[in-house]
Scaffold this motif. Structure first.
Motif, short mmCIF file in Angstrom:
data_model
loop_
_atom_site.label_atom_id
_atom_site.label_comp_id
_atom_site.label_asym_id
_atom_site.label_seq_id
_atom_site.Cartn_x
_atom_site.Cartn_y
_atom_site.Cartn_z
N LEU A 132 0.87 -1.17 0.00
CA LEU A 132 0.00 0.00 0.00
C LEU A 132 0.91 1.22 0.00
N ARG A 133 0.87 1.95 -1.09
CA ARG A 133 1.67 3.16 -1.21
C ARG A 133 0.79 4.35 -0.88
N CYS A 134 1.23 5.20 0.06
CA CYS A 134 0.43 6.34 0.51
C CYS A 134 1.20 7.65 0.36
N ASP A 135 0.46 8.70 0.09
CA ASP A 135 1.03 10.03 -0.05
C ASP A 135 0.02 11.02 0.51
N ILE A 136 0.49 12.04 1.23
CA ILE A 136 -0.38 13.04 1.84
C ILE A 136 -0.42 14.28 0.96
N ARG A 137 -1.60 14.78 0.70
CA ARG A 137 -1.76 15.93 -0.19
C ARG A 137 -1.18 17.19 0.46
N LYS A 138 -0.28 17.84 -0.28
CA LYS A 138 0.33 19.10 0.16
C LYS A 138 0.66 19.06 1.65
N PHE A 139 1.53 18.13 2.00
CA PHE A 139 1.76 17.85 3.41
C PHE A 139 2.25 19.07 4.18
N TYR A 140 3.39 19.65 3.76
CA TYR A 140 3.94 20.77 4.52
C TYR A 140 2.96 21.95 4.64
N PRO A 141 2.30 22.37 3.54
CA PRO A 141 1.34 23.47 3.69
C PRO A 141 0.11 23.11 4.53
N SER A 142 -0.15 21.80 4.74
CA SER A 142 -1.36 21.38 5.43
C SER A 142 -1.19 21.18 6.93
N VAL A 143 0.04 21.15 7.44
CA VAL A 143 0.25 20.84 8.86
C VAL A 143 -0.49 21.86 9.72
N ASP A 144 -1.36 21.36 10.59
CA ASP A 144 -2.14 22.22 11.47
C ASP A 144 -1.26 22.66 12.65
N GLN A 145 -1.09 23.96 12.79
CA GLN A 145 -0.14 24.47 13.78
C GLN A 145 -0.61 24.26 15.21
N ALA A 146 -1.91 24.33 15.46
CA ALA A 146 -2.42 24.11 16.81
C ALA A 146 -2.21 22.67 17.25
N ILE A 147 -2.41 21.73 16.34
CA ILE A 147 -2.18 20.32 16.65
C ILE A 147 -0.71 20.07 16.91
N LEU A 148 0.15 20.70 16.10
CA LEU A 148 1.60 20.53 16.29
C LEU A 148 2.03 21.07 17.66
N LYS A 149 1.52 22.22 18.06
CA LYS A 149 1.88 22.78 19.36
C LYS A 149 1.42 21.88 20.50
N ALA A 150 0.27 21.25 20.32
CA ALA A 150 -0.20 20.32 21.34
C ALA A 150 0.74 19.12 21.46
N LYS A 151 1.31 18.70 20.35
CA LYS A 151 2.28 17.60 20.38
C LYS A 151 3.55 18.03 21.11
N PHE A 152 3.98 19.29 20.93
CA PHE A 152 5.13 19.79 21.70
C PHE A 152 4.90 19.59 23.20
N ARG A 154 3.16 17.47 24.76
CA ARG A 154 3.18 16.08 25.19
C ARG A 154 4.60 15.57 25.38
N VAL A 155 5.58 16.31 24.84
CA VAL A 155 6.98 15.90 24.93
C VAL A 155 7.77 16.74 25.92
N PHE A 156 7.55 18.06 25.91
CA PHE A 156 8.35 18.99 26.72
C PHE A 156 7.47 19.70 27.74
N ARG A 157 8.05 20.06 28.89
CA ARG A 157 7.29 20.71 29.94
C ARG A 157 7.78 22.11 30.30
N GLU A 158 8.95 22.53 29.79
CA GLU A 158 9.49 23.85 30.15
C GLU A 158 8.76 24.96 29.39
N PRO A 159 8.14 25.91 30.07
CA PRO A 159 7.42 27.00 29.38
C PRO A 159 8.33 27.81 28.45
N ARG A 160 9.57 28.07 28.85
CA ARG A 160 10.46 28.89 28.01
C ARG A 160 10.86 28.15 26.74
#
Length: 367
Positions: A132-152, A154-160
């Protein structure tokens, strides 16, 4: 895995910034921005140290241009001091992210890369009949910034540290529009949510890996295909049954909707591996691999352009040698001996000085 702390002070340390500056200048040593930064290196590093420690660092504007091979894309080159900051951040943050990535993710990781991904794909083609070969449409322009920040968070705890990571994301320049509509959206959702990561930034490659890390774990732990390989937004699932892989495709499509990403409908297909698997510019068959036709055409155009620049005096012997050697090394990863022989034999490099001598009719030199 527990959230990580104690990283921020290591990022803005002078020693880390010094090493980051050394890495940032690789391949750009003689460009004007790099020369200007290095001319006052200590002063520039002390300034970055100060603004990072104070929490007042903000990224500058990007230099934008478009490329059209293999497809049209907007490239965004960061302000040179920001390149140094990106390297400083990822020297410390990168290893913590890397620990959370699955072993089947090959992009932007030490000891991985495109060639290792292709070799793994070749191994899996020999042992499994379908992919199964998969490709995401316009991946870089599509990344949701709020979702990405939420992932940050989940990994890091320092506010600065989170403030710096957020600043990098918030400083992204506008990307090509991706007006996708997802379940639950209203008429204003698409306009209200910021999307996109700039292609051309070191941090974007790492953030892209983090964006798809949940998908990687879902595929490996829940779907559990016979084989899995991902390089950025191109990924492959191998198996014995095409119907099972087709169901995986629909499951992945629904999973990506929660990430506000869309599968490319025409490029995400189940194929028999005996027909060859298109992956990272190659067509990988059981037992051998070939460059795709479009990549052959691109190589021909690149060599002709290089020969033309050399003839005009716009490129040096060293640049020609490095470019040709790099392409040969890349092509050597496949069954391309005849192609390499043909392209090199048909490309003639003549310098402007040599042509001028011929034009003057120097004694002992045939026109």
């Amino acid at each position: 895995m527990n959230r990580v702390g104690g990283l921020f002070d290591r990022i803005w340390s002078f020693e880390n910034l010094w090493e980051a500056a050394r890495r940032a200048r690789r391949g750009k040593r003689y460009r004007a921005a790099a020369l200007e930064f290095d001319f006052n290196l200590e002063h520039e590093l002390l300034r970055l140290e100060q603004v990072l420690a104070a929490g007042s660092w903000r990224p500058g504007p990007f230099r934008e241009f478009r490329i059209f091979e293999p497809k049209e894309r907007l490239i965004s080159a960061p302000h040179y001091p920001d390149r140094v900051v990106h390297h400083a951040v990822m020297r410390i943050v990168g290893p913590e992210l890397d620990r959370r990535f699955v072993s089947q993710s090959y992009a932007c990781r030490k000891g991985m890369g495109t060639h290792r991904a292709i070799l793994r794909c070749a191994e899996l083609c020999c042992s499994h009949p379908y992919v199964l070969r998969c490709d995401i449409r316009k991946f870089y322009p599509s990344v949701d910034q709020a979702i990405l920040k939420a992932k940050f968070r989940r990994v890091f705890r320092e506010p600065r540290l989170l403030q710096v990571l957020d600043a990098i994301v918030d400083g992204s320049n506008p990307q090509d529009p991706t007006p996708w509509i997802f379940p639950g959206d209203d008429l204003f959702t698409s306009a209200e949510r910021r999307r996109g990561l700039p292609i051309g930034s070191l941090t974007s490659q790492w953030f892209a890996n983090l964006t798809l890390n949940d998908l990687d774990h879902y595929v490996v732990r829940v779907l559990r295909p016979a084989g899995y390989v991902r390089y950025m937004d191109d990924f492959l699932l191998f198996g014995e049954d095409p119907e099972t892989l087709a169901r995986h495709r629909e499951t992945i499509r629904v999973f990506l909707q929660a990430e506000r990403l869309k599968l490319h409908e025409t490029k995400s297909v189940v194929l028999p591996t005996s027909r060859g698997v298109p992956f990272l510019g190659w067509r990988v068959f059981p037992g051998f691999r070939l460059l795709r036709s479009e990549n052959k055409r691109r190589a021909r155009r690149r060599l002709r352009r290089l020969a033309r620049d050399f003839r005009r005096g716009d490129s040096s012997v060293q640049n020609v040698r490095q470019s040709v050697t790099a392409w040969i090394a890349h092509a050597s990863w496949g069954d391309t001996w005849r192609l390499r022989k043909e392209l090199i034999e048909k490309t003639t490099f003549r310098s402007a000085i040599r042509l001028a001598t011929l034009a003057q009719g120097s004694p002992g030199v045939r026109r």
